[in-house]
Design a protein around this motif. Structure first.
Motif, PDB file in Angstrom:
ATOM      1  N   SER A  47       0.824  -1.225   0.000  1.00 49.06           N
ATOM      2  CA  SER A  47       0.000   0.000   0.000  1.00 49.06           C
ATOM      3  C   SER A  47       0.850   1.263   0.000  1.00 49.06           C
ATOM      4  O   SER A  47       0.372   2.334  -0.374  1.00 49.06           O
ATOM      5  N   PHE A  91       1.449   2.827   2.440  1.00 48.48           N
ATOM      6  CA  PHE A  91       0.746   3.652   3.416  1.00 48.48           C
ATOM      7  C   PHE A  91       1.199   3.187   4.806  1.00 48.48           C
ATOM      8  O   PHE A  91       0.821   2.096   5.251  1.00 48.48           O
ATOM      9  N   VAL A 114       1.360   3.254   8.695  1.00 53.00           N
ATOM     10  CA  VAL A 114       0.552   3.675   9.850  1.00 53.00           C
ATOM     11  C   VAL A 114       1.315   3.358  11.131  1.00 53.00           C
ATOM     12  O   VAL A 114       1.933   2.300  11.262  1.00 53.00           O
ATOM     13  N   ASN A 171       1.580  -0.972  10.860  1.00 56.82           N
ATOM     14  CA  ASN A 171       0.938  -1.962   9.993  1.00 56.82           C
ATOM     15  C   ASN A 171       1.974  -2.904   9.395  1.00 56.82           C
ATOM     16  O   ASN A 171       3.086  -2.494   9.034  1.00 56.82           O
ATOM     17  N   GLU A 187       2.168  -5.694   6.512  1.00 56.11           N
ATOM     18  CA  GLU A 187       1.436  -6.239   5.362  1.00 56.11           C
ATOM     19  C   GLU A 187       1.967  -7.607   4.950  1.00 56.11           C
ATOM     20  O   GLU A 187       2.979  -8.087   5.480  1.00 56.11           O
ATOM     21  N   CYS A 246      -3.295  -4.260  10.798  1.00 59.78           N
ATOM     22  CA  CYS A 246      -3.235  -2.805  10.981  1.00 59.78           C
ATOM     23  C   CYS A 246      -2.413  -2.438  12.222  1.00 59.78           C
ATOM     24  O   CYS A 246      -2.293  -3.222  13.174  1.00 59.78           O
ATOM     25  N   ALA A 247      -1.925  -1.202  12.211  1.00 52.83           N
ATOM     26  CA  ALA A 247      -1.091  -0.693  13.299  1.00 52.83           C
ATOM     27  C   ALA A 247      -1.809  -0.721  14.655  1.00 52.83           C
ATOM     28  O   ALA A 247      -1.220  -1.095  15.673  1.00 52.83           O
ATOM     29  N   GLU A 248      -3.074  -0.324  14.656  1.00 58.65           N
ATOM     30  CA  GLU A 248      -3.840  -0.267  15.908  1.00 58.65           C
ATOM     31  C   GLU A 248      -3.886  -1.631  16.580  1.00 58.65           C
ATOM     32  O   GLU A 248      -3.722  -1.753  17.796  1.00 58.65           O
ATOM     33  N   THR A 293      -8.550   7.711  10.031  1.00 57.42           N
ATOM     34  CA  THR A 293      -9.471   7.095  10.992  1.00 57.42           C
ATOM     35  C   THR A 293      -9.373   5.577  10.885  1.00 57.42           C
ATOM     36  O   THR A 293      -9.123   5.036   9.814  1.00 57.42           O
ATOM     37  N   SER A 294      -9.559   4.924  12.008  1.00 56.31           N
ATOM     38  CA  SER A 294      -9.356   3.476  12.077  1.00 56.31           C
ATOM     39  C   SER A 294     -10.372   2.706  11.247  1.00 56.31           C
ATOM     40  O   SER A 294     -11.542   3.101  11.160  1.00 56.31           O
ATOM     41  N   CYS A 295      -9.928   1.584  10.707  1.00 57.29           N
ATOM     42  CA  CYS A 295     -10.829   0.733   9.912  1.00 57.29           C
ATOM     43  C   CYS A 295     -11.822   0.032  10.842  1.00 57.29           C
ATOM     44  O   CYS A 295     -11.668   0.015  12.070  1.00 57.29           O
ATOM     45  N   CYS A 314     -10.447  -2.714  13.240  1.00 56.68           N
ATOM     46  CA  CYS A 314      -9.719  -2.149  14.388  1.00 56.68           C
ATOM     47  C   CYS A 314     -10.688  -1.560  15.403  1.00 56.68           C
ATOM     48  O   CYS A 314     -10.481  -1.684  16.612  1.00 56.68           O
TER      49      CYS A 314
HETATM   50  N1  THU Z   1      -4.226   0.460   8.027  1.00 53.19           N
HETATM   51  C1  THU Z   1      -3.920   0.553   9.353  1.00 53.19           C
HETATM   52  O1  THU Z   1      -2.825   0.176   9.792  1.00 53.19           O
HETATM   53  N2  THU Z   1      -4.864   1.054  10.176  1.00 53.19           N
HETATM   54  C2  THU Z   1      -6.105   1.463   9.781  1.00 53.19           C
HETATM   55  O2  THU Z   1      -6.973   1.693  10.607  1.00 53.19           O
HETATM   56  C3  THU Z   1      -6.373   1.649   8.352  1.00 53.19           C
HETATM   57  C4  THU Z   1      -5.494   0.858   7.454  1.00 53.19           C
HETATM   58  C5  THU Z   1      -3.233  -0.113   7.127  1.00 53.19           C
HETATM   59  C6  THU Z   1      -3.616  -1.456   6.580  1.00 53.19           C
HETATM   60  C7  THU Z   1      -2.805  -1.513   5.313  1.00 53.19           C
HETATM   61  O3  THU Z   1      -1.508  -2.006   5.631  1.00 53.19           O
HETATM   62  C8  THU Z   1      -2.681  -0.067   4.877  1.00 53.19           C
HETATM   63  O4  THU Z   1      -3.020   0.714   6.014  1.00 53.19           O
HETATM   64  C9  THU Z   1      -3.579   0.308   3.714  1.00 53.19           C
HETATM   65  O5  THU Z   1      -4.882  -0.072   3.952  1.00 53.19           O
END
Ligand code: THU
Length: 160
Positions: free
Chosen positions: A42, A44, A46, A62, A64, A73-75, A110-112, A115
């Motif tokens: 990603s 991305f 976190v 996070n 992957e 996810c990081a949380e 914001t958290s998924c 999470c």
């Molecule tokens: N991700 C998190 O770590 N926390 C979230 O609440 C949203 C998404 C991560 C999961 C994945 O590795 C990347 O962000 C893209 O979705």
């Protein structure tokens, strides 16, 4: 038939500097944690940091996987590790932040849903609200007093 409306409270801070020094410190830990993210897919990254009632701070990022759904996810990395290491200590707050290779993350992340569900479990377990701080790379910070504000009609153990 009865139409109902659900509202929740949150605080929007214009920048990290508006937070208390304790909150800022927790967010700084989340910013550092971001660097250890494993996000080759990603791009991305976190970071999350959890503070416990004994003053310990536990971080997560996070992680992957080439099989995408296996990533975490990081949380959840931070929360699960906090619970694994300090099972009987209350979680007071979690700070979350993200950065991306592709763009500047200038609004709060914001958290998924997974999470939120996971964090709600720990809140229910400890019978004490968990404060949530959410930030992008720069800019505004969202603060909530409780995970339940983020997951109305949460599924919990009372249904089982
Ligand atoms: N991700 C998190 O770590 N926390 C979230 O609440 C949203 C998404 C991560 C999961 C994945 O590795 C990347 O962000 C893209 O979705």
């Amino acid at each position: 038939m009865q139409k109902r409306k659900l509202e929740f409270n949150y605080t929007m801070f214009d920048s990290l500097e508006e937070l208390s020094s304790k909150q800022q410190h927790l967010m700084q830990c989340a910013i550092s944690a971001r660097e250890n993210a494993y996000a080759p897919y990603s791009k991305f990254k976190v970071g999350a940091a959890v503070i416990l009632s004994n003053g310990e701070i536990v971080i997560g990022s996070n992680q992957e996987n080439a099989s995408y759904p296996a990533g975490v996810c990081a949380e959840r990395v931070a929360m699960l590790y906090a619970s694994a290491k300090f099972p009987d200590i209350k979680i007071e707050a979690i700070a979350i932040t993200a950065t991306s290779i592709n763009h500047k993350v200038d609004s709060p992340v914001t958290s998924c849903g997974i999470c939120r569900q996971s964090m709600a479990e720990y809140e229910q377990k400890q019978k004490f609200p968990i404060e949530i701080l959410m930030m992008g790379e720069i800019g505004q910070v969202i603060q909530c007093d409780s995970v339940l504000d983020l997951i109305p009609f949460a599924f919990d153990s009372s249904f089982l």
